[in-house]
Design a protein around this motif. Structure first.
Motif, PDB file in Angstrom:
ATOM      1  N   MET A   1       0.825  -1.206   0.000  1.00 19.25           N
ATOM      2  CA  MET A   1       0.000   0.000   0.000  1.00 19.25           C
ATOM      3  C   MET A   1       0.863   1.262   0.000  1.00 19.25           C
ATOM      4  O   MET A   1       0.682   2.150  -0.827  1.00 19.25           O
ATOM      5  CB  MET A   1      -0.927   0.009   1.212  1.00 19.25           C
ATOM      6  CG  MET A   1      -1.814   1.255   1.308  1.00 19.25           C
ATOM      7  SD  MET A   1      -2.879   1.226   2.756  1.00 19.25           S
ATOM      8  CE  MET A   1      -1.651   1.447   4.061  1.00 19.25           C
ATOM      9  N   LEU A   2       1.832   1.343   0.952  1.00 18.19           N
ATOM     10  CA  LEU A   2       2.668   2.535   1.028  1.00 18.19           C
ATOM     11  C   LEU A   2       3.530   2.700  -0.213  1.00 18.19           C
ATOM     12  O   LEU A   2       3.788   3.816  -0.661  1.00 18.19           O
ATOM     13  CB  LEU A   2       3.539   2.488   2.279  1.00 18.19           C
ATOM     14  CG  LEU A   2       2.810   2.697   3.613  1.00 18.19           C
ATOM     15  CD1 LEU A   2       3.778   2.605   4.774  1.00 18.19           C
ATOM     16  CD2 LEU A   2       2.101   4.053   3.623  1.00 18.19           C
ATOM     17  N   ARG A   3       3.996   1.595  -0.776  1.00 21.40           N
ATOM     18  CA  ARG A   3       4.793   1.691  -1.999  1.00 21.40           C
ATOM     19  C   ARG A   3       4.002   2.344  -3.113  1.00 21.40           C
ATOM     20  O   ARG A   3       4.540   3.151  -3.889  1.00 21.40           O
ATOM     21  CB  ARG A   3       5.280   0.304  -2.412  1.00 21.40           C
ATOM     22  CG  ARG A   3       6.477  -0.205  -1.598  1.00 21.40           C
ATOM     23  CD  ARG A   3       6.818  -1.634  -2.009  1.00 21.40           C
ATOM     24  NE  ARG A   3       8.084  -2.088  -1.464  1.00 21.40           N
ATOM     25  CZ  ARG A   3       8.253  -2.515  -0.227  1.00 21.40           C
ATOM     26  NH1 ARG A   3       7.215  -2.546   0.605  1.00 21.40           N
ATOM     27  NH2 ARG A   3       9.444  -2.902   0.203  1.00 21.40           N
ATOM     28  N   THR A   4       2.732   2.006  -3.227  1.00 22.36           N
ATOM     29  CA  THR A   4       1.880   2.615  -4.252  1.00 22.36           C
ATOM     30  C   THR A   4       1.744   4.110  -4.013  1.00 22.36           C
ATOM     31  O   THR A   4       1.858   4.917  -4.943  1.00 22.36           O
ATOM     32  CB  THR A   4       0.490   1.952  -4.256  1.00 22.36           C
ATOM     33  OG1 THR A   4       0.631   0.552  -4.521  1.00 22.36           O
ATOM     34  CG2 THR A   4      -0.397   2.576  -5.329  1.00 22.36           C
ATOM     35  N   LEU A   5       1.521   4.509  -2.763  1.00 21.49           N
ATOM     36  CA  LEU A   5       1.392   5.929  -2.429  1.00 21.49           C
ATOM     37  C   LEU A   5       2.682   6.698  -2.704  1.00 21.49           C
ATOM     38  O   LEU A   5       2.644   7.882  -3.031  1.00 21.49           O
ATOM     39  CB  LEU A   5       1.005   6.082  -0.957  1.00 21.49           C
ATOM     40  CG  LEU A   5      -0.385   5.577  -0.552  1.00 21.49           C
ATOM     41  CD1 LEU A   5      -0.579   5.697   0.958  1.00 21.49           C
ATOM     42  CD2 LEU A   5      -1.477   6.350  -1.289  1.00 21.49           C
ATOM     43  N   LEU A   6       3.814   6.000  -2.581  1.00 22.34           N
ATOM     44  CA  LEU A   6       5.108   6.648  -2.797  1.00 22.34           C
ATOM     45  C   LEU A   6       5.584   6.529  -4.245  1.00 22.34           C
ATOM     46  O   LEU A   6       6.697   6.941  -4.563  1.00 22.34           O
ATOM     47  CB  LEU A   6       6.155   6.025  -1.856  1.00 22.34           C
ATOM     48  CG  LEU A   6       5.890   6.215  -0.360  1.00 22.34           C
ATOM     49  CD1 LEU A   6       6.909   5.435   0.466  1.00 22.34           C
ATOM     50  CD2 LEU A   6       5.919   7.691   0.010  1.00 22.34           C
ATOM     51  N   GLY A   7       4.751   5.961  -5.107  1.00 11.82           N
ATOM     52  CA  GLY A   7       5.108   5.840  -6.509  1.00 11.82           C
ATOM     53  C   GLY A   7       6.102   4.741  -6.799  1.00 11.82           C
ATOM     54  O   GLY A   7       6.783   4.763  -7.832  1.00 11.82           O
ATOM     55  N   GLU A   8       6.192   3.765  -5.901  1.00  5.73           N
ATOM     56  CA  GLU A   8       7.129   2.655  -6.051  1.00  5.73           C
ATOM     57  C   GLU A   8       6.383   1.400  -6.514  1.00  5.73           C
ATOM     58  O   GLU A   8       5.183   1.256  -6.261  1.00  5.73           O
ATOM     59  CB  GLU A   8       7.818   2.367  -4.716  1.00  5.73           C
ATOM     60  CG  GLU A   8       8.708   3.501  -4.226  1.00  5.73           C
ATOM     61  CD  GLU A   8       9.940   3.681  -5.072  1.00  5.73           C
ATOM     62  OE1 GLU A   8      10.613   2.662  -5.348  1.00  5.73           O
ATOM     63  OE2 GLU A   8      10.232   4.820  -5.477  1.00  5.73           O
ATOM     64  N   PRO A   9       7.072   0.477  -7.178  1.00  4.80           N
ATOM     65  CA  PRO A   9       6.410  -0.768  -7.600  1.00  4.80           C
ATOM     66  C   PRO A   9       6.060  -1.627  -6.388  1.00  4.80           C
ATOM     67  O   PRO A   9       6.670  -1.485  -5.320  1.00  4.80           O
ATOM     68  CB  PRO A   9       7.466  -1.455  -8.474  1.00  4.80           C
ATOM     69  CG  PRO A   9       8.765  -0.871  -8.031  1.00  4.80           C
ATOM     70  CD  PRO A   9       8.478   0.547  -7.631  1.00  4.80           C
ATOM     71  N   PRO A  10       5.085  -2.513  -6.539  1.00  4.12           N
ATOM     72  CA  PRO A  10       4.692  -3.385  -5.421  1.00  4.12           C
ATOM     73  C   PRO A  10       5.865  -4.233  -4.943  1.00  4.12           C
ATOM     74  O   PRO A  10       6.771  -4.558  -5.712  1.00  4.12           O
ATOM     75  CB  PRO A  10       3.585  -4.265  -6.023  1.00  4.12           C
ATOM     76  CG  PRO A  10       3.085  -3.502  -7.200  1.00  4.12           C
ATOM     77  CD  PRO A  10       4.264  -2.748  -7.735  1.00  4.12           C
ATOM     78  N   ARG A  11       5.822  -4.599  -3.672  1.00  2.35           N
ATOM     79  CA  ARG A  11       6.878  -5.426  -3.099  1.00  2.35           C
ATOM     80  C   ARG A  11       6.798  -6.840  -3.649  1.00  2.35           C
ATOM     81  O   ARG A  11       5.720  -7.399  -3.811  1.00  2.35           O
ATOM     82  CB  ARG A  11       6.731  -5.470  -1.579  1.00  2.35           C
ATOM     83  CG  ARG A  11       7.815  -6.296  -0.862  1.00  2.35           C
ATOM     84  CD  ARG A  11       7.543  -6.376   0.628  1.00  2.35           C
ATOM     85  NE  ARG A  11       6.373  -7.193   0.919  1.00  2.35           N
ATOM     86  CZ  ARG A  11       5.483  -6.913   1.869  1.00  2.35           C
ATOM     87  NH1 ARG A  11       5.616  -5.846   2.616  1.00  2.35           N
ATOM     88  NH2 ARG A  11       4.437  -7.702   2.064  1.00  2.35           N
ATOM     89  N   VAL A  12       7.947  -7.416  -3.911  1.00  2.15           N
ATOM     90  CA  VAL A  12       8.061  -8.834  -4.233  1.00  2.15           C
ATOM     91  C   VAL A  12       8.773  -9.490  -3.058  1.00  2.15           C
ATOM     92  O   VAL A  12       9.943  -9.192  -2.784  1.00  2.15           O
ATOM     93  CB  VAL A  12       8.852  -9.060  -5.537  1.00  2.15           C
ATOM     94  CG1 VAL A  12       9.003 -10.558  -5.797  1.00  2.15           C
ATOM     95  CG2 VAL A  12       8.161  -8.375  -6.713  1.00  2.15           C
ATOM     96  N   ASN A  13       8.069 -10.329  -2.338  1.00  4.14           N
ATOM     97  CA  ASN A  13       8.658 -10.938  -1.141  1.00  4.14           C
ATOM     98  C   ASN A  13       9.872 -11.776  -1.503  1.00  4.14           C
ATOM     99  O   ASN A  13       9.870 -12.509  -2.493  1.00  4.14           O
ATOM    100  CB  ASN A  13       7.629 -11.827  -0.433  1.00  4.14           C
ATOM    101  CG  ASN A  13       6.501 -11.029   0.177  1.00  4.14           C
ATOM    102  OD1 ASN A  13       6.619  -9.820   0.394  1.00  4.14           O
ATOM    103  ND2 ASN A  13       5.387 -11.690   0.465  1.00  4.14           N
TER     104      ASN A  13
END
Length: 248
Positions: A1-13
């Protein structure tokens, strides 16, 4: 969620985070399967499933807090508060917010894990301390169930990360009981020279403590749920063999 708000790609575990998430997801899946196959009259499986999914969410939130703190830290380049522009002060404030959110979540998540262990292994830790922490549960686990290898493994993980955890614990205690954690160093500097400029705390060192503690949390979760899954499969196999022998 925060990555999206910060303009970053989704996390890949990946790494220890992926291992912890995978082990917990397997536990939740097995519990759901068990509920579907058999009636859960005392709701014990349902309770365990809720706890497990809660830990998955908590770990996700902790990792996001660390990521966001590291993201905003990159924009803080001044070494002194007085040298910051108003924009940089805003970035620093956002770093502080997520860093503090992160170290509070570390101990919150560990205490939730302690509740799971206390229930799963009938440790009765509340008899020792009414409002117990994860670390109280660990002592109780080692004392009452020394024959279970998981107790020793968890203690070893805790000891491997003792320094960063102790650093975070001091800041957590200052934040909750004394004053804002980032201001304790400011107070010390004021004692040294009343009119000197305030140097920022060591942001990289603090972030490293949070990163190491996140790693410790991941390894602890992974150990607990990997062990539980292995025990579940052993018990299921034993029941199957027993049932097979009982047939004519």
């Amino acid at each position: 969620m925060l990555r999206t708000l910060l303009g970053e790609p989704p996390r890949v575990n990946s790494g220890v985070l992926a291992e912890a998430m995978d082990h917990m997801a397997k536990t939740a899946s097995m519990l759901r399967k068990e509920m579907n196959m058999h009636e859960d009259h005392d709701h014990e499986y349902r309770k365990q499933e809720i706890w497990t999914r809660g830990l998955i969410s908590s770990l996700d939130e902790l990792e996001q807090s660390w990521f966001a703190a590291a993201f905003f830290r990159k924009s803080v380049v001044a070494g002194y508060m007085d040298d910051m522009s108003s924009m940089e002060q805003g970035e620093y404030a956002r770093y502080v917010y997520f860093y503090k959110d992160g170290f509070i979540r570390v101990f919150s998540l560990l205490d939730k894990l302690g509740t799971v262990l206390n229930s799963q292994y009938a440790l009765d830790t509340a008899k020792v301390k009414a409002h117990f922490s994860y670390f109280t549960v660990l002592r109780q686990f080692a004392l009452l169930k020394p024959e279970i290898p998981l107790a020793g493994e968890l203690e070893q993980i805790r000891n491997s990360y003792r320094e960063p955890l102790d650093n975070l614990r001091k800041r957590r205690n200052a934040e909750i009981h004394y004053m804002n954690a980032e201001m304790t160093d400011d107070l010390w500097q004021r004692h040294q020279g009343l009119h000197d400029k305030i140097r920022l705390e060591d942001l990289d060192s603090h972030l490293e403590d949070l990163k190491q503690s996140l790693e410790m949390v991941c390894k602890s979760l992974s150990a607990v749920f990997k062990y539980s899954n292995e025990q579940w499969h052993r018990n299921t196999a034993a029941r199957g063999r027993k049932s097979g022998h009982a047939r004519p």
